[in-house]
Motif scaffolding. Sequence first.
Motif, PDB file in Angstrom:
ATOM      1  N   UNK A 169       0.876  -1.176   0.000  1.00  0.00           N
ATOM      2  CA  UNK A 169       0.000   0.000   0.000  1.00  0.00           C
ATOM      3  C   UNK A 169       0.910   1.222   0.000  1.00  0.00           C
ATOM      4  N   UNK A 170       0.541   2.231  -0.794  1.00  0.00           N
ATOM      5  CA  UNK A 170       1.470   3.333  -1.020  1.00  0.00           C
ATOM      6  C   UNK A 170       0.737   4.609  -1.410  1.00  0.00           C
ATOM      7  N   UNK A 171       1.495   5.693  -1.435  1.00  0.00           N
ATOM      8  CA  UNK A 171       0.954   6.999  -1.787  1.00  0.00           C
ATOM      9  C   UNK A 171       0.864   7.162  -3.297  1.00  0.00           C
ATOM     10  N   UNK A 172       0.189   8.216  -3.703  1.00  0.00           N
ATOM     11  CA  UNK A 172       0.132   8.627  -5.105  1.00  0.00           C
ATOM     12  C   UNK A 172       1.561   8.798  -5.642  1.00  0.00           C
ATOM     13  N   UNK A 173       1.776   8.383  -6.888  1.00  0.00           N
ATOM     14  CA  UNK A 173       3.061   8.615  -7.529  1.00  0.00           C
ATOM     15  C   UNK A 173       4.113   7.543  -7.299  1.00  0.00           C
ATOM     16  N   UNK A 174       3.755   6.497  -6.533  1.00  0.00           N
ATOM     17  CA  UNK A 174       4.711   5.408  -6.289  1.00  0.00           C
ATOM     18  C   UNK A 174       4.716   4.457  -7.481  1.00  0.00           C
ATOM     19  N   UNK A 175       5.898   4.147  -7.981  1.00  0.00           N
ATOM     20  CA  UNK A 175       6.031   3.194  -9.081  1.00  0.00           C
ATOM     21  C   UNK A 175       6.469   1.836  -8.530  1.00  0.00           C
ATOM     22  N   UNK A 176       5.626   0.836  -8.729  1.00  0.00           N
ATOM     23  CA  UNK A 176       5.957  -0.510  -8.245  1.00  0.00           C
ATOM     24  C   UNK A 176       7.124  -1.078  -9.047  1.00  0.00           C
ATOM     25  N   UNK A 177       7.220  -0.721 -10.326  1.00  0.00           N
ATOM     26  CA  UNK A 177       8.370  -1.157 -11.134  1.00  0.00           C
ATOM     27  C   UNK A 177       9.685  -0.637 -10.555  1.00  0.00           C
ATOM     28  N   UNK A 178       9.651   0.590 -10.038  1.00  0.00           N
ATOM     29  CA  UNK A 178      10.869   1.146  -9.426  1.00  0.00           C
ATOM     30  C   UNK A 178      11.211   0.422  -8.130  1.00  0.00           C
ATOM     31  N   UNK A 179      10.184  -0.016  -7.390  1.00  0.00           N
ATOM     32  CA  UNK A 179      10.440  -0.812  -6.175  1.00  0.00           C
ATOM     33  C   UNK A 179      11.080  -2.146  -6.548  1.00  0.00           C
ATOM     34  N   UNK A 180      10.661  -2.711  -7.688  1.00  0.00           N
ATOM     35  CA  UNK A 180      11.289  -3.953  -8.166  1.00  0.00           C
ATOM     36  C   UNK A 180      12.770  -3.709  -8.438  1.00  0.00           C
ATOM     37  N   UNK A 181      13.061  -2.654  -9.185  1.00  0.00           N
ATOM     38  CA  UNK A 181      14.460  -2.326  -9.484  1.00  0.00           C
ATOM     39  C   UNK A 181      15.268  -2.120  -8.206  1.00  0.00           C
ATOM     40  N   UNK A 182      14.691  -1.352  -7.253  1.00  0.00           N
ATOM     41  CA  UNK A 182      15.410  -1.040  -6.014  1.00  0.00           C
ATOM     42  C   UNK A 182      15.644  -2.290  -5.172  1.00  0.00           C
TER      43      UNK A 182
END
Length: 227
Positions: A169-182
């Motif tokens: 669960x996250x705020x507006x503007x969060x990219x799940x793809x970027x979380x994958x990369x990170x």
Amino acid sequence: MQQEAYGEVFLIDKPLEWTSFDVVKKVRNALKIKKVGHAGTLDPLATGLLIVCAGKMTKQIETFMGQEKEYTGTFVIGATTESFDLEKPVIPVSDPSSISLSQVQEAAAKLTGNILQIPPMHSAIKVDGKRVYESARAGKEVKMEPRPVEVREFEITRFERNEIDFRISCSKGTYIRSLARDMGEILGVGAYLKKLCRTRIGSYKLEDASELQSLVEELKNRPHENL
């Protein structure tokens, strides 16, 4: 039809490989009015809850967009892609067989809370008036600045071999793809997003959403005076 008096909100389960605009266009054509928009893009390779507003309810789009989002999905570790999802070819990075569940959970903890996130190059964000995915497809490099987002929950629901299932669960503007990369960078083996489903926007839930084609048929069969 008195369009200025009409307003409606639709909860739609976006089909795989459809763009969010494809869905809006379908609803717009079925309603036969121009004032239709969605409250938050879902990538073509994602499924799940898309809020579509029509008529005077388009004024509420920003309100819906600002609400907390919840997603479920799957990361694959040991490889990456240029887009951090399956839009681009998979590039092997490193053997993930030594990665443990505790390491995955620790990585998720590091990506929870108020964090700075660099959006993907293949995203709809505008830089200098142009969407960055257009620049990426043209082979141009665009400098993406980190942006503050909040990841309120990052739960690992399954870890098996090279696959990680999650609920975020996250705020507006969060990219799940970027979380994958990170996550791939923290673990040192690379990662990409294999599957994504948006399950909630604020208090609106996927289980209350309509299947697109059924909704379109229903709208087409409505008497005009009901609009």
